[in-house]
Design a protein around this motif. Structure first.
Motif, PDB file in Angstrom:
ATOM      1  N   THR A   1       0.679  10.772  -8.020  1.00 35.41           N
ATOM      2  CA  THR A   1       0.083  11.806  -8.850  1.00 35.41           C
ATOM      3  C   THR A   1      -1.193  12.274  -8.170  1.00 35.41           C
ATOM      4  O   THR A   1      -1.720  11.601  -7.279  1.00 35.41           O
TER       5      THR A   1
ATOM      6  N   THR B   1       3.530   4.983 -15.099  1.00 33.91           N
ATOM      7  CA  THR B   1       3.367   5.347 -16.501  1.00 33.91           C
ATOM      8  C   THR B   1       4.563   4.807 -17.271  1.00 33.91           C
ATOM      9  O   THR B   1       5.583   4.426 -16.678  1.00 33.91           O
TER      10      THR B   1
ATOM     11  N   HIS C   1      -2.009   6.809 -17.038  1.00 35.43           N
ATOM     12  CA  HIS C   1      -2.013   6.059 -15.785  1.00 35.43           C
ATOM     13  C   HIS C   1      -1.994   4.549 -16.036  1.00 35.43           C
ATOM     14  O   HIS C   1      -2.726   4.038 -16.898  1.00 35.43           O
TER      15      HIS C   1
ATOM     16  N   ARG D   1      -4.655  11.888  -3.910  1.00 34.64           N
ATOM     17  CA  ARG D   1      -3.427  11.307  -4.470  1.00 34.64           C
ATOM     18  C   ARG D   1      -3.659   9.861  -4.861  1.00 34.64           C
ATOM     19  O   ARG D   1      -4.553   9.189  -4.335  1.00 34.64           O
TER      20      ARG D   1
ATOM     21  N   TYR E   1       5.079  14.843 -15.398  1.00 34.81           N
ATOM     22  CA  TYR E   1       3.773  15.404 -15.068  1.00 34.81           C
ATOM     23  C   TYR E   1       3.416  16.545 -16.019  1.00 34.81           C
ATOM     24  O   TYR E   1       4.284  17.143 -16.649  1.00 34.81           O
ATOM     25  N   ASN E   2       2.143  16.892 -16.053  1.00 33.05           N
ATOM     26  CA  ASN E   2       1.690  18.145 -16.650  1.00 33.05           C
ATOM     27  C   ASN E   2       1.517  19.188 -15.547  1.00 33.05           C
ATOM     28  O   ASN E   2       1.078  18.863 -14.446  1.00 33.05           O
ATOM     29  N   ARG E   3       1.853  20.416 -15.847  1.00 30.27           N
ATOM     30  CA  ARG E   3       1.631  21.510 -14.896  1.00 30.27           C
ATOM     31  C   ARG E   3       0.257  22.107 -15.173  1.00 30.27           C
ATOM     32  O   ARG E   3      -0.028  22.584 -16.262  1.00 30.27           O
TER      33      ARG E   3
ATOM     34  N   GLU F   1       9.772  17.547 -12.215  1.00 27.76           N
ATOM     35  CA  GLU F   1       8.464  16.924 -12.371  1.00 27.76           C
ATOM     36  C   GLU F   1       8.197  16.587 -13.844  1.00 27.76           C
ATOM     37  O   GLU F   1       7.079  16.719 -14.330  1.00 27.76           O
TER      38      GLU F   1
ATOM     39  N   TYR G   1       1.127  19.745 -10.238  1.00 28.22           N
ATOM     40  CA  TYR G   1       1.604  18.793 -11.240  1.00 28.22           C
ATOM     41  C   TYR G   1       0.815  17.492 -11.133  1.00 28.22           C
ATOM     42  O   TYR G   1       0.620  16.961 -10.026  1.00 28.22           O
ATOM     43  N   ALA G   2       0.369  16.977 -12.274  1.00 25.66           N
ATOM     44  CA  ALA G   2      -0.392  15.728 -12.301  1.00 25.66           C
ATOM     45  C   ALA G   2      -0.124  14.999 -13.607  1.00 25.66           C
ATOM     46  O   ALA G   2       0.161  15.621 -14.644  1.00 25.66           O
ATOM     47  N   VAL G   3      -0.228  13.682 -13.558  1.00 29.06           N
ATOM     48  CA  VAL G   3      -0.033  12.860 -14.747  1.00 29.06           C
ATOM     49  C   VAL G   3      -1.351  12.781 -15.515  1.00 29.06           C
ATOM     50  O   VAL G   3      -2.408  12.565 -14.911  1.00 29.06           O
TER      51      VAL G   3
END
Length: 203
Positions: free
Chosen positions: A47, A38, A107, A33, A78-80, A75, A100-102
């Protein structure tokens, strides 16, 4: 057809913040993590970032009827990302798991204008304490980067929309670990309207 699940590694670990069924502890390999900001949000948030040498604990839960709309809205910054092969879990049936992450190119480092929210940290740590105990909460701190970022103390007037009431011992745990990490806490009176941090926002 494989059952759809998500892997949560932050506020989704706190089961008081959602009602997705069949939550189970799990581990995500190859990620850790980080606190990031953003231009999509006013404050910094957690993220997941790729790290081949890291493994993080979290919770998986079922997404009934493959209906991701509510979770995608929660979320929304974020992108899944498919992560089935990276998640160790106790389920026996065939599942597909997303995290889920950016995107890396979105960043930015947190700043005094875009700090971490203490009310958000409280929710995340409360979840880890209740699911994984103090040792698991310590592992959360150890596998999260960005504790050099400023933290806005908004406990008196929480800005995180899914904030929770902590027990005194949970609050003490959070405060102690932040002190150990030498986190710089900004008090509300230190925030000026010119900083551009609104009283409410879509988190």
């Amino acid at each position: 057809m494989a059952d759809p699940y998500f892997f949560g590694y932050g506020s989704l670990v706190n089961l008081a913040t959602h009602d997705f069924p069949d939550p189970r502890p799990a581990k995500l390999k190859g990620w850790r993590r980080a606190w990031k900001h953003t231009d999509l949000r006013s404050v910094a948030f957690l993220t997941a970032v790729p790290d081949p040498d890291s493994e993080i604990e979290g919770m998986i839960a079922h997404v009934p009827k493959n209906d991701w709309a509510a979770l995608d809205e929660r979320e929304w910054a974020y992108n899944r990302i498919p992560a089935t092969q990276s998640v160790a879990h106790p389920l026996k049936q065939d599942v597909e798991i997303a995290v889920y992450a950016v995107p890396k190119d979105r960043h930015k480092a947190p700043t005094d204008h875009h700090p971490l929210l203490l009310s958000y940290i409280d929710v995340v740590v409360q979840g880890y304490l209740r699911i994984f105990g103090p040792d698991g909460a310590d592992r959360f701190f150890a596998t999260t980067d960005g504790w050099d970022a400023p933290v806005l103390n908004d406990r008196a007037e929480p800005r995180y929309p899914r904030h929770q009431q902590l027990k005194p011992e949970e609050t003490d745990f959070v405060d102690d670990r932040l002190r150990r990490a030498s986190v710089r806490v900004i008090q509300p009176h230190q925030q000026k309207e010119a900083d551009g941090l609104p009283a409410s926002f879509k988190f």
